[in-house]
Design a protein around this motif. Sequence first.
Motif, PDB file in Angstrom:
ATOM      1  N   GLN A  13      97.897  66.328  21.766  1.00  0.00           N
ATOM      2  CA  GLN A  13      98.014  65.177  22.656  1.00  0.00           C
ATOM      3  C   GLN A  13      98.268  65.645  24.088  1.00  0.00           C
ATOM      4  OE1 GLN A  13     100.933  62.352  21.055  1.00  0.00           O
ATOM      5  NE2 GLN A  13      99.177  61.220  20.262  1.00  0.00           N
ATOM      6  N   THR A  20     101.894  57.870  29.258  1.00  0.00           N
ATOM      7  CA  THR A  20     101.437  57.573  27.901  1.00  0.00           C
ATOM      8  C   THR A  20     100.789  58.803  27.289  1.00  0.00           C
ATOM      9  OG1 THR A  20     100.990  55.276  28.546  1.00  0.00           O
ATOM     10  CG2 THR A  20      99.932  56.063  26.533  1.00  0.00           C
ATOM     11  N   VAL A  22      98.212  60.457  24.682  1.00  0.00           N
ATOM     12  CA  VAL A  22      96.974  60.126  23.980  1.00  0.00           C
ATOM     13  C   VAL A  22      96.421  61.399  23.345  1.00  0.00           C
ATOM     14  CG1 VAL A  22      96.379  58.153  25.472  1.00  0.00           C
ATOM     15  CG2 VAL A  22      95.535  60.443  26.047  1.00  0.00           C
ATOM     16  N   ASP A  23      95.571  61.215  22.334  1.00  0.00           N
ATOM     17  CA  ASP A  23      94.912  62.368  21.717  1.00  0.00           C
ATOM     18  C   ASP A  23      94.020  63.058  22.733  1.00  0.00           C
ATOM     19  OD1 ASP A  23      96.117  61.827  19.286  1.00  0.00           O
ATOM     20  OD2 ASP A  23      94.391  60.700  18.507  1.00  0.00           O
ATOM     21  N   LYS A  24      93.880  64.364  22.580  1.00  0.00           N
ATOM     22  CA  LYS A  24      93.060  65.125  23.520  1.00  0.00           C
ATOM     23  C   LYS A  24      91.575  64.786  23.406  1.00  0.00           C
ATOM     24  CE  LYS A  24      96.080  68.921  24.579  1.00  0.00           C
ATOM     25  NZ  LYS A  24      96.169  70.348  24.871  1.00  0.00           N
ATOM     26  N   ASN A  25      91.185  64.089  22.317  1.00  0.00           N
ATOM     27  CA  ASN A  25      89.799  63.663  22.217  1.00  0.00           C
ATOM     28  C   ASN A  25      89.616  62.205  22.659  1.00  0.00           C
ATOM     29  OD1 ASN A  25      90.918  62.320  20.059  1.00  0.00           O
ATOM     30  ND2 ASN A  25      89.526  63.160  18.521  1.00  0.00           N
ATOM     31  N   ASP A  26      90.612  61.628  23.305  1.00  0.00           N
ATOM     32  CA  ASP A  26      90.518  60.303  23.901  1.00  0.00           C
ATOM     33  C   ASP A  26      89.370  60.292  24.905  1.00  0.00           C
ATOM     34  OD1 ASP A  26      92.472  57.695  24.485  1.00  0.00           O
ATOM     35  OD2 ASP A  26      91.362  58.355  26.265  1.00  0.00           O
ATOM     36  N   THR A  27      88.645  59.180  24.982  1.00  0.00           N
ATOM     37  CA  THR A  27      87.486  59.120  25.883  1.00  0.00           C
ATOM     38  C   THR A  27      87.860  59.393  27.333  1.00  0.00           C
ATOM     39  OG1 THR A  27      87.721  56.704  26.081  1.00  0.00           O
ATOM     40  CG2 THR A  27      86.167  57.532  24.414  1.00  0.00           C
ATOM     41  N   ARG A  28      89.068  59.005  27.744  1.00  0.00           N
ATOM     42  CA  ARG A  28      89.487  59.246  29.129  1.00  0.00           C
ATOM     43  C   ARG A  28      89.687  60.738  29.395  1.00  0.00           C
ATOM     44  NH1 ARG A  28      94.098  54.892  28.368  1.00  0.00           N
ATOM     45  NH2 ARG A  28      93.920  55.919  26.364  1.00  0.00           N
ATOM     46  N   GLU A  30      88.220  63.169  27.676  1.00  0.00           N
ATOM     47  CA  GLU A  30      86.874  63.765  27.634  1.00  0.00           C
ATOM     48  C   GLU A  30      86.144  63.550  28.959  1.00  0.00           C
ATOM     49  OE1 GLU A  30      83.635  65.841  26.404  1.00  0.00           O
ATOM     50  OE2 GLU A  30      85.545  65.703  25.339  1.00  0.00           O
ATOM     51  N   VAL A 130      84.101  55.371  28.367  1.00  0.00           N
ATOM     52  CA  VAL A 130      85.472  54.968  28.701  1.00  0.00           C
ATOM     53  C   VAL A 130      85.500  53.481  29.026  1.00  0.00           C
ATOM     54  CG1 VAL A 130      87.342  55.181  30.401  1.00  0.00           C
ATOM     55  CG2 VAL A 130      86.218  57.242  29.526  1.00  0.00           C
ATOM     56  N   ASP A 133      86.072  50.977  26.431  1.00  0.00           N
ATOM     57  CA  ASP A 133      87.438  50.867  25.905  1.00  0.00           C
ATOM     58  C   ASP A 133      88.433  50.362  26.947  1.00  0.00           C
ATOM     59  OD1 ASP A 133      86.528  51.987  23.495  1.00  0.00           O
ATOM     60  OD2 ASP A 133      87.000  54.026  24.174  1.00  0.00           O
TER      61      ASP A 133
END
Length: 158
Positions: A13, A20, A22-28, A30, A130, A133
């Motif tokens: 993360q 906040t 988020v997972d490292k593969n979150d679209t933001r 990326e 992104v 979402d």
Amino acid sequence: MPRIFTKKGDCGQTGLADGTRVDKNDTRIEANGCLDELNSILGIVRAMTRQEMAEEVRMIQLDLMSVMTIVAGGHADVSVLREHTERFERIMSESESSFRFVIPGDSLVSAWLDMARAHARTCERRLWKVNADVTLPQELLAYINRLSDYLFLLARKD
């Protein structure tokens, strides 16, 4: 001086601008990784080109930092992106160049600008993902769309 590493990302993360996680593969994340790569490619161009072009590229790099800030949930002045988009449009409208498929490599700088152009298109696709979402400002999406066209023009000017 703060440390370069925090160990907070060791479990997959990372943090957004507001803290906040988020997972490292979150679209933001990326999209921002893609924008960071584009900024680095432009850094190569800036390091190897004449002063006038270097100043132009640096302005684009600063714009990309604003885009990345917005994508990460921070605040940046989108009116600057709108102004620069309009400037790109004006310069491209006044240019004698028109779009055509090209084989990159006429010069080292133009080849790197073509690499940046192609990568800007990848960034645009990531940003639209992104936007599906988390709604992004229209000025940001228009800017990144025009940027790839503008980089095409700059590559032809070198």
